[in-house]
Design an enzyme around this catalytic site. Structure first.
Site, PDB file in Angstrom:
ATOM      1  N   HIS A  16      38.470   5.058  -3.755  1.00 21.99           N
ATOM      2  CA  HIS A  16      39.667   5.392  -4.527  1.00 21.99           C
ATOM      3  C   HIS A  16      39.530   4.810  -5.935  1.00 21.99           C
ATOM      4  O   HIS A  16      38.647   4.010  -6.209  1.00 21.99           O
ATOM      5  CB  HIS A  16      40.907   4.717  -3.923  1.00 21.99           C
ATOM      6  CG  HIS A  16      41.183   5.010  -2.498  1.00 21.99           C
ATOM      7  ND1 HIS A  16      42.104   5.938  -2.097  1.00 21.99           N
ATOM      8  CD2 HIS A  16      40.704   4.457  -1.355  1.00 21.99           C
ATOM      9  CE1 HIS A  16      42.191   5.946  -0.779  1.00 21.99           C
ATOM     10  NE2 HIS A  16      41.335   5.067  -0.304  1.00 21.99           N
ATOM     11  N   GLU A  45      39.263   0.442  -3.363  1.00 25.81           N
ATOM     12  CA  GLU A  45      39.802   0.841  -4.662  1.00 25.81           C
ATOM     13  C   GLU A  45      38.909   0.300  -5.774  1.00 25.81           C
ATOM     14  O   GLU A  45      38.463  -0.846  -5.720  1.00 25.81           O
ATOM     15  CB  GLU A  45      41.213   0.269  -4.871  1.00 25.81           C
ATOM     16  CG  GLU A  45      42.260   0.815  -3.944  1.00 25.81           C
ATOM     17  CD  GLU A  45      42.874   2.122  -4.420  1.00 25.81           C
ATOM     18  OE1 GLU A  45      42.448   2.653  -5.462  1.00 25.81           O
ATOM     19  OE2 GLU A  45      43.793   2.594  -3.742  1.00 25.81           O
ATOM     20  N   HIS A  67      38.682   9.830  -2.060  1.00 24.52           N
ATOM     21  CA  HIS A  67      40.050  10.144  -1.659  1.00 24.52           C
ATOM     22  C   HIS A  67      40.326  11.635  -1.861  1.00 24.52           C
ATOM     23  O   HIS A  67      40.990  12.268  -1.042  1.00 24.52           O
ATOM     24  CB  HIS A  67      41.018   9.280  -2.474  1.00 24.52           C
ATOM     25  CG  HIS A  67      42.389   9.176  -1.902  1.00 24.52           C
ATOM     26  ND1 HIS A  67      43.420   8.605  -2.596  1.00 24.52           N
ATOM     27  CD2 HIS A  67      42.910   9.553  -0.709  1.00 24.52           C
ATOM     28  CE1 HIS A  67      44.519   8.646  -1.852  1.00 24.52           C
ATOM     29  NE2 HIS A  67      44.238   9.215  -0.706  1.00 24.52           N
ATOM     30  N   ASP A  86      41.200  11.246  -6.963  1.00 27.50           N
ATOM     31  CA  ASP A  86      40.357  10.076  -7.209  1.00 27.50           C
ATOM     32  C   ASP A  86      39.205   9.987  -6.204  1.00 27.50           C
ATOM     33  O   ASP A  86      39.324  10.526  -5.109  1.00 27.50           O
ATOM     34  CB  ASP A  86      41.209   8.792  -7.191  1.00 27.50           C
ATOM     35  CG  ASP A  86      41.944   8.547  -5.875  1.00 27.50           C
ATOM     36  OD1 ASP A  86      42.624   9.466  -5.401  1.00 27.50           O
ATOM     37  OD2 ASP A  86      41.853   7.427  -5.340  1.00 27.50           O
TER      38      ASP A  86
END
Length: 184
Positions: A34, A116, A155, A165
């Site tokens: 992500h 992330e 993602h 993303d």
């Protein structure tokens, strides 16, 4: 870097309340990449930590009014300088993917690890981020036998039409090259 009792050594640990048990903690078989920046397009603040820990102040930025009540998390965040934060142990279900499907299997949070990258979809990620991402993934591949280099996705791929993303700026070939080099 290695996994010790489902925590990544060397990562800063900030425990999020936004997780629960996996139906099968041995079924960790997907890594989802992500990106996030708070406020959008801005880096280096503690706002991501605050969001993942339900402490984001809606008055700190106009954008936060629309997101401060979200209960979300990821397993890892890799910041622009390569610093790594872990919010949820890998054997628990982080709340990162939302409505999602991978190869016909729904609810990706159930069997995935969410990573992330501090960034924005249209901005290049840093060399430090790629290096730390490859190191973290290498440690995950060693610790969880159902993971593989072929089961790493974005993602956008598990929530098409809803998420975009990590975006076009993410260099998948670079990540594969780093993972291949780490494997020797």
């Amino acid at each position: 870097m290695r996994i010790d009792r489902h925590w990544l050594t060397g990562a800063v640990r900030i425990e999020s309340p936004n997780f629960d048990d996996r139906a099968d903690p041995d079924d960790i078989s997907l890594i989802v990449i992500h990106c996030i920046s708070l406020p959008p397009g801005e880096f280096g603040y503690a706002y991501i930590d605050q969001l993942f820990c339900n402490r984001l102040d809606p008055a700190a930025h106009p954008y936060f009014e629309s997101i401060h009540r979200l209960q979300v998390s990821a397993h890892l965040l890799i910041k622009r300088g390569g610093e790594v934060t872990q919010y949820v142990p890998f054997d628990k279900r982080a709340w990162h993917a939302g409505v999602s499907s991978y190869q016909g299997r729904e609810r990706c949070n159930e069997f995935s690890i969410g990573i992330e990258l501090e960034g924005a979809e249209e901005m290049p990620y840093t060399e430090a981020q790629y290096s730390m991402l490859a190191a973290a993934i290498t440690a995950l591949l060693k610790a969880y036998p159902k993971l593989s280099k072929q089961r790493i996705t974005g993602h956008s791929d598990i929530a098409p039409g809803r998420k975009t993303d990590p975006g076009a700026a993410f260099d998948w070939a670079k990540l594969r090259q780093l993972l291949d080099a780490a494997a020797g």
